[in-house]
Scaffold this active site. Structure first.
Site, PDB file in Angstrom:
ATOM      1  CD  GLU A   1      -1.579   4.542   4.558  1.00 13.32           C
ATOM      2  OE1 GLU A   1      -1.025   5.381   5.485  1.00 13.32           O
ATOM      3  OE2 GLU A   1      -2.216   3.795   5.066  1.00 13.32           O
TER       4      GLU A   1
ATOM      5  CB  CYS B   1      -8.649  -4.334  -4.141  1.00 14.80           C
ATOM      6  SG  CYS B   1      -7.394  -3.382  -3.391  1.00 14.80           S
TER       7      CYS B   1
ATOM      8  CD  GLU C   1      -5.216  -6.074  -1.536  1.00 14.15           C
ATOM      9  OE1 GLU C   1      -4.871  -4.778  -1.192  1.00 14.15           O
ATOM     10  OE2 GLU C   1      -6.225  -6.456  -0.518  1.00 14.15           O
TER      11      GLU C   1
ATOM     12  CG  ASN D   1      -0.363  -0.355   2.603  1.00 16.95           C
ATOM     13  OD1 ASN D   1       0.670  -0.687   2.572  1.00 16.95           O
ATOM     14  ND2 ASN D   1      -0.996   0.433   3.545  1.00 16.95           N
TER      15      ASN D   1
ATOM     16  CB  CYS E   1     -10.858  -2.952   0.135  1.00 10.49           C
ATOM     17  SG  CYS E   1     -10.092  -2.244  -1.405  1.00 10.49           S
TER      18      CYS E   1
ATOM     19  CB  CYS F   1      -5.184  -1.370  -1.586  1.00  9.73           C
ATOM     20  SG  CYS F   1      -6.433  -0.763  -0.746  1.00  9.73           S
TER      21      CYS F   1
HETATM   22  N1  THU Z   1      -5.247  -1.647   2.195  1.00 16.25           N
HETATM   23  C1  THU Z   1      -4.732  -2.231   1.398  1.00 16.25           C
HETATM   24  O1  THU Z   1      -3.548  -2.259   1.110  1.00 16.25           O
HETATM   25  N2  THU Z   1      -5.500  -3.452   0.970  1.00 16.25           N
HETATM   26  C2  THU Z   1      -6.767  -3.756   1.293  1.00 16.25           C
HETATM   27  O2  THU Z   1      -7.275  -4.694   0.840  1.00 16.25           O
HETATM   28  C3  THU Z   1      -7.405  -2.772   2.329  1.00 16.25           C
HETATM   29  C4  THU Z   1      -6.596  -1.562   2.918  1.00 16.25           C
HETATM   30  C5  THU Z   1      -4.588  -0.508   2.928  1.00 16.25           C
HETATM   31  C6  THU Z   1      -5.058   0.997   2.589  1.00 16.25           C
HETATM   32  C7  THU Z   1      -4.334   1.787   3.598  1.00 16.25           C
HETATM   33  O3  THU Z   1      -3.060   2.368   3.354  1.00 16.25           O
HETATM   34  C8  THU Z   1      -4.500   1.157   4.754  1.00 16.25           C
HETATM   35  O4  THU Z   1      -4.454  -0.309   4.309  1.00 16.25           O
HETATM   36  C9  THU Z   1      -5.377   1.206   5.945  1.00 16.25           C
HETATM   37  O5  THU Z   1      -6.751   1.253   5.245  1.00 16.25           O
END
Ligand code: THU
Length: 148
Positions: free
Chosen positions: A62, A109, A73, A60, A106, A71
């Protein structure tokens, strides 16, 4: 990892070798080490196994806007397509995090992955009661499609 010289063995993915699954988890966890997550502190990694035997990973990333965060994925997916094109199928996905908590992929994704999976693509992810494996179609049974 399954041999890229024998990609046909990957097409029928019903039973991936436990060694293959373990390697996919290791790849996802290594990717999570690279996560840029200064806002949530939640460090996620994903590894995609394609039907030619190759693996693409992502973490991920941010953003201070929060909403522009991507994310793990989707990072892995976009990286894979950019490097190899879009003509392969994903046979398995492993998602991990360094925070020791549940982390199913999520909906955003899953929707993006839907273009490159089969209904039976295996998705491995941590839950509050340990690792879970689900076929893609159980996680997103009604993916949006172009019905034309
Ligand atoms: N996140 C992911 O990388 N994958 C997911 O399927 C759900 C959430 C990350 C996004 C964000 O940087 C952190 O988790 C908190 O939501």
């Amino acid at each position: 990892m399954p041999s890229a010289s024998n990609p046909s063995s990957l097409k029928m993915m019903a039973n991936l070798a436990s060694e293959t699954i373990a390697q996919l988890h290791t790849a996802a966890t290594s990717a999570a080490e690279k996560a840029y997550a200064p806002y949530s502190g939640f460090r996620v990694g994903a590894a995609l196994l394609f039907d030619d035997g190759s693996v693409s990973t992502g973490c991920n990333v941010e953003n201070v806007s929060y909403s522009l965060t991507i994310c793990a994925e989707r990072t892995a997916l976009v990286r894979a397509i950019a490097e190899h094109g879009g003509n392969r199928k994903i046979v398995a996905v492993a998602v991990t995090n360094l925070n020791g908590t549940a982390c199913p992929p999520c909906g955003a994704c899953l929707q993006m992955l839907s273009e490159f999976v089969t209904p039976d693509t295996a998705i491995y992810f941590p839950t509050t009661s340990g690792m879970m494996q689900k076929p893609f179609h159980e996680l997103l049974p009604f993916a949006f499609k172009n019905w034309k």
